[in-house]
Design a protein around this motif. Structure first.
Motif, PDB file in Angstrom:
ATOM      1  N   UNK A 142       8.077  13.208  11.468  1.00  0.00           N
ATOM      2  CA  UNK A 142       8.109  12.990  12.913  1.00  0.00           C
ATOM      3  C   UNK A 142       9.555  12.729  13.327  1.00  0.00           C
ATOM      4  N   UNK A 143       9.877  12.823  14.610  1.00  0.00           N
ATOM      5  CA  UNK A 143      11.231  12.488  15.045  1.00  0.00           C
ATOM      6  C   UNK A 143      11.627  11.116  14.528  1.00  0.00           C
ATOM      7  N   UNK A 144      12.802  11.043  13.914  1.00  0.00           N
ATOM      8  CA  UNK A 144      13.188   9.827  13.180  1.00  0.00           C
ATOM      9  C   UNK A 144      14.625   9.437  13.496  1.00  0.00           C
ATOM     10  N   UNK A 145      14.829   8.167  13.706  1.00  0.00           N
ATOM     11  CA  UNK A 145      16.176   7.610  13.824  1.00  0.00           C
ATOM     12  C   UNK A 145      16.231   6.349  12.983  1.00  0.00           C
ATOM     13  N   UNK A 146      17.197   6.309  12.066  1.00  0.00           N
ATOM     14  CA  UNK A 146      17.353   5.147  11.184  1.00  0.00           C
ATOM     15  C   UNK A 146      18.798   4.685  11.276  1.00  0.00           C
ATOM     16  N   UNK A 147      19.011   3.575  11.919  1.00  0.00           N
ATOM     17  CA  UNK A 147      20.363   3.008  12.074  1.00  0.00           C
ATOM     18  C   UNK A 147      21.345   4.035  12.636  1.00  0.00           C
ATOM     19  N   UNK A 148      20.886   4.754  13.660  1.00  0.00           N
ATOM     20  CA  UNK A 148      21.757   5.741  14.293  1.00  0.00           C
ATOM     21  C   UNK A 148      21.777   7.096  13.623  1.00  0.00           C
ATOM     22  N   UNK A 149      21.105   7.238  12.483  1.00  0.00           N
ATOM     23  CA  UNK A 149      21.088   8.514  11.753  1.00  0.00           C
ATOM     24  C   UNK A 149      19.786   9.250  12.078  1.00  0.00           C
ATOM     25  N   UNK A 150      19.913  10.483  12.552  1.00  0.00           N
ATOM     26  CA  UNK A 150      18.745  11.265  12.963  1.00  0.00           C
ATOM     27  C   UNK A 150      18.685  12.575  12.191  1.00  0.00           C
ATOM     28  N   UNK A 151      17.972  12.589  11.069  1.00  0.00           N
ATOM     29  CA  UNK A 151      17.865  13.840  10.303  1.00  0.00           C
ATOM     30  C   UNK A 151      17.023  14.866  11.053  1.00  0.00           C
ATOM     31  N   UNK A 152      17.270  16.129  10.763  1.00  0.00           N
ATOM     32  CA  UNK A 152      16.531  17.234  11.369  1.00  0.00           C
ATOM     33  C   UNK A 152      16.062  18.174  10.276  1.00  0.00           C
ATOM     34  N   UNK A 153      14.862  18.726  10.422  1.00  0.00           N
ATOM     35  CA  UNK A 153      14.404  19.781   9.520  1.00  0.00           C
ATOM     36  C   UNK A 153      15.154  21.063   9.815  1.00  0.00           C
ATOM     37  N   UNK A 154      15.231  21.923   8.820  1.00  0.00           N
ATOM     38  CA  UNK A 154      15.988  23.161   8.964  1.00  0.00           C
ATOM     39  C   UNK A 154      15.465  24.004  10.129  1.00  0.00           C
ATOM     40  N   UNK A 155      14.122  24.007  10.321  1.00  0.00           N
ATOM     41  CA  UNK A 155      13.540  24.819  11.390  1.00  0.00           C
ATOM     42  C   UNK A 155      13.362  24.038  12.693  1.00  0.00           C
ATOM     43  N   UNK A 156      13.865  22.787  12.725  1.00  0.00           N
ATOM     44  CA  UNK A 156      13.860  21.940  13.913  1.00  0.00           C
ATOM     45  C   UNK A 156      12.451  21.671  14.446  1.00  0.00           C
ATOM     46  N   UNK A 157      11.447  21.703  13.566  1.00  0.00           N
ATOM     47  CA  UNK A 157      10.075  21.400  13.969  1.00  0.00           C
ATOM     48  C   UNK A 157       9.580  20.171  13.206  1.00  0.00           C
ATOM     49  N   UNK A 158       8.367  19.706  13.563  1.00  0.00           N
ATOM     50  CA  UNK A 158       7.771  18.538  12.926  1.00  0.00           C
ATOM     51  C   UNK A 158       6.333  18.855  12.541  1.00  0.00           C
ATOM     52  N   UNK A 159       5.910  18.369  11.384  1.00  0.00           N
ATOM     53  CA  UNK A 159       4.538  18.573  10.927  1.00  0.00           C
ATOM     54  C   UNK A 159       3.669  17.344  11.157  1.00  0.00           C
ATOM     55  N   UNK A 160       4.245  16.256  11.576  1.00  0.00           N
ATOM     56  CA  UNK A 160       3.494  15.020  11.747  1.00  0.00           C
ATOM     57  C   UNK A 160       3.298  14.309  10.427  1.00  0.00           C
ATOM     58  N   UNK A 161       2.532  14.936   9.546  1.00  0.00           N
ATOM     59  CA  UNK A 161       2.321  14.420   8.191  1.00  0.00           C
ATOM     60  C   UNK A 161       2.204  15.611   7.261  1.00  0.00           C
ATOM     61  N   UNK A 162       2.794  15.487   6.066  1.00  0.00           N
ATOM     62  CA  UNK A 162       2.814  16.603   5.120  1.00  0.00           C
ATOM     63  C   UNK A 162       2.717  16.044   3.704  1.00  0.00           C
TER      64      UNK A 162
END
Length: 779
Positions: free
Chosen positions: A361-381
């Protein structure tokens, strides 16, 4: 018996003379620097590096080819095996002829004397120097056998220019090893040291041919060669130009030279495989060149011996594109290549099960926001799918849950030399390419993984103390894995096997999509990586027998579009595997796996309310978490609404196990899983206050920075706020900076057009649940 004073003096002088004679010959005749010579395990020359003094001087030969021995003895010293360092007859004849001619027209030196002269750097000739050479020659005959003296001569004889020794001359003038030369070619090299400054290939052809043919005639007269051989030999052409030395593995030779300068090294490289890989690299280079990608590297390791069997440090590019850079040892951003290591460590610690759902899911950890290569989200995988698809967000969240410091300590055992900073230096980006490593170290680590599983069965369910040892390129070196122990040092066999098994399912390049359906297809555990900015493309594969690692990019660090691990590096890796011998898959370490009930939906340990399947997992799975996503809920007979005892009789209620994800995970999960059923709403007469029913989709961060954009009409576009709620019938009330702005139901989206600055978004539902987010707006 009483010795007179005179006899004592004589004995003393004699003793001094004997001592002087014994020590007059240096322990090492030749101390000249030599070239580094590297051969394959097949005893073929891979390449050589010139000696430090600028001479092409190979290390001394072990033996001299029979043809050369016959030729040099007939030309230089026919009585070599009969004299004791000097030949009085030859010396006498030479003196007579030289006196008559009033100049030196003939030499009387034996091969032994010539070896002494060469060792003394060809000092100016004089009668005193001749006397010294004669004494030293006899001393040499005492210390060495005739064969050894012949080897010394062949190894140090001058052959014109900066070529020294028979072996180098053979390569320079004929492009062959000495024992492969014909009689004519051998005779040519036998006469060259006699006058290397005057006669050498390419010039003075007639003089050289006369000398060669005269020697061939003598060989025929002595019955060493027959008439037919002689007739054919004199018809052979003389060499017209120098041949280049073989350069089958130039970067490998340079790497060997760093550690073994001036030595002859028999390596573990298979020259036949090396040539095949060279051709594959050349083909892929021309393809990648079209995308302005000019460099690549391939390393092949034997898992059992940890030996290098093929080493291609760069593509056949040019100096402008750093052709001399050895990309096998160069450190580059790892991209996603470290992800399997985190997966394995989490399996072993019991923090993870192979099919356990992890959040995407969209994630921010201490200002760090990783992105998936395809810029999509699966919710849970599932975790294994997150690894095979190389999803970034689940990997970062897994690393955070496992512990950055803990993982940093774990990978110290792999001895990846370039990952040498603290955990804080890398941060969570460590798992996505925030660190650098070499292809050498990464291949070494994958070989260690394969070795753990292989050795577990070989050692009857025991472990070696050291699996992540440095690979070797020396043919005769034996790997040292340390002591055999009952307990693992770094990873257990079960977790390692499950990791390698998971990597079997990484989606292969389009050319290999149907590999599973062919019995002849080889199982390969493999992982790709693509660094930020498309600067590095990695692909590393492992079987029980081999590790193949590929890096592709530009040595100067320039990124290129479409440069990816799966699209650029993987095809070359699979091509290399195609030319390697096939091997069976790893034996499953049954003793290090256990059977447990796994929740079919969540992949966690099954609760009694879960629909479960039995799977073999690592032993540490007993410490894993039970399914957190199944709830026992009460619904009406039609399963349309949730009810409770306050609004429905017990006889009309049904108990149901329901798979429920947190709102934000559920929002994305149901977009990719049509069979996902959210919890039914409470019947209107049964509503009750619940917590954790809402989750922001946008903004997802605690503090989100946005910029207003303009549309085609040059008007500012609104910002659309999104929210998910577990109860679709519930109303949500929206506030901007404590000012009410609207109500939503079922689809919770609210458009706003705030002014530049910081704003607080607040939402409250019918049950009083409240969420807040901060929005920083810039124009």
């Amino acid at each position: 018996m009483i010795l007179t004073k005179k006899k004592k003096i004589v004995l003393i002088l004699a003793f001094i003379g004997v001592v002087f004679y014994y020590f007059c010959l240096p322990k090492k005749l030749f101390d000249n620097p030599t070239s580094t010579v590297v051969t394959s395990k097949n005893n073929e020359l891979l390449g050589a590096v010139i000696a430090d003094d600028g001479q092409w001087r190979f290390p001394e030969l072990d033996s001299v080819p029979t043809k050369f021995e016959h030729c040099i003895l007939q030309f230089e010293d026919a009585y070599f095996y009969k004299h004791f360092g000097f030949n009085p007859v030859s010396i006498g004849k030479a003196m007579v002829e030289n006196i008559k001619a009033k100049r030196v027209v003939r030499g009387g030196s034996t091969l032994t004397q010539q070896v002494i002269r060469l060792s003394r750097k060809n000092k100016e000739r004089s009668y005193f120097e001749k006397l010294q050479e004669l004494i030293l020659a006899t001393r040499l005959e005492f210390r060495h056998s005739k064969k050894e003296i012949l080897n010394l001569y062949a190894s140090h004889a001058p052959y014109g220019g900066n070529v020294v020794g028979l072996e180098m001359a053979s390569w320079r003038y004929f492009g062959l090893k000495p024992h492969q030369l014909s009689w004519a070619e051998t005779a040519t090299l036998a006469v060259l040291p006699n006058a290397p400054s005057l006669i050498y290939p390419g010039k003075n052809q007639q003089k050289l041919k006369i000398k060669r043919n005269r020697l061939l005639q003598k060989l025929q007269e002595e019955g060493i060669i027959d008439q037919i051989t002689y007739d054919l030999a004199i018809e052979e052409e003389l060499p017209q130009k120098p041949y280049p030395l073989p350069t089958v593995a130039p970067h490998f030779v340079q790497e060997v030279t760093k550690q073994h300068r001036g030595k002859r090294i028999k390596s573990s490289v298979d020259i036949h495989l090396q040539k095949q890989v060279n051709n594959l690299v050349k083909q892929h280079y021309f393809r990648q060149k079209q995308n302005e990608v000019y460099n690549m590297a391939v390393l092949v390791l034997d898992v059992e011996t940890r030996k290098v069997v093929s080493y291609v440090g760069n593509s056949p590019t040019d100096k402008m594109h750093q052709k001399d850079v050895d990309n096998i040892v160069a450190h580059r951003s790892t991209g996603s290549v470290l992800k399997p290591f985190l997966y394995a460590q989490m399996l072993q610690s019991g923090d993870l099960l192979p099919t356990q759902l992890v959040a995407d899911v969209p994630t921010e950890i201490a200002g760090y926001s990783p992105k998936n290569f395809n810029l999509t989200f699966d919710g849970a995988v599932p975790a294994n799918e997150a690894l095979t698809r190389s999803l970034n967000i689940p990997s970062v969240r897994m690393l955070q849950r496992y512990g950055l410091e803990k993982f940093r300590e774990d990978i110290k055992a792999y001895h990846i030399n370039d990952i040498n900073k603290s955990a804080d230096y890398y941060g969570l980006s460590l798992i996505l390419g925030g660190a650098e490593a070499s292809l050498w170290d990464l291949c070494k680590t994958f070989a260690g993984y394969a070795g753990i599983v292989n050795h577990y069965e070989e050692l009857k369910h025991n472990y070696y103390e050291r699996e992540f040892i440095e690979p070797s390129f020396l043919f005769e070196e034996t790997p040292s894995f340390g002591e055999i122990k009952k307990d693992y040092t770094t990873l257990d066999a079960g977790s390692t096997f499950l990791t390698l098994n998971t990597l079997l399912d990484v989606n292969r390049p389009y050319t290999d999509q149907a590999w599973k359906y062919y019995d002849s297809s080889q199982k390969i555990a493999w992982k790709t990586g693509t660094s930020f900015g498309n600067k590095d493309a990695w692909s590393i594969g492992v079987t029980p027998k081999y590790v193949v690692g590929v890096w592709i990019g530009n040595s100067d660090g320039e990124g290129r579009p479409d440069l990816t691990g799966v699209g650029s590096a993987a095809p070359l890796m699979f091509d290399v595997f195609d030319v390697l011998p096939k091997s069976n898959w790893f034996l499953e370490p049954y003793e290090d796996l256990i059977e447990v009930a796994i929740c079919e939906k969540s992949g966690f340990l099954a609760k009694p309310i879960c629909s479960s399947v039995t799977k073999r997992v690592q032993k540490s799975a007993m410490r894993a978490q039970s399914c957190p996503y199944h709830q026992q809920v009460m619904v009406d007979k039609l399963e349309k609404f949730r009810v409770n005892s306050n609004c429905e009789s017990i006889s009309n209620m049904k108990s149901k196990s329901w798979f429920v994800l947190p709102p934000l995970m559920a929002y994305y999960y149901q977009q990719n899983n049509a069979d996902y059923r959210p919890l039914p709403n409470y019947r209107s007469d049964c509503n009750r206050l619940e917590s954790n029913l809402m989750g922001f989709v946008f903004p997802s961060k605690s503090i989100t920075k946005v910029s207003l954009t303009k549309g085609e009409d040059n008007q500012l576009n609104p910002i659309v706020l999104k929210l998910t709620h577990s109860n679709s019938e519930t109303k949500v009330y929206w506030y901007l900076n404590e000012q009410f702005i609207g109500i939503t139901q079922q689809y919770h989206e609210q458009a706003i057009l705030p002014k530049e600055g910081t704003h607080i978004i607040t939402v409250i539902d019918d049950f009083g649940n409240e969420l807040k987010k901060v929005l920083e707006v810039k124009k």
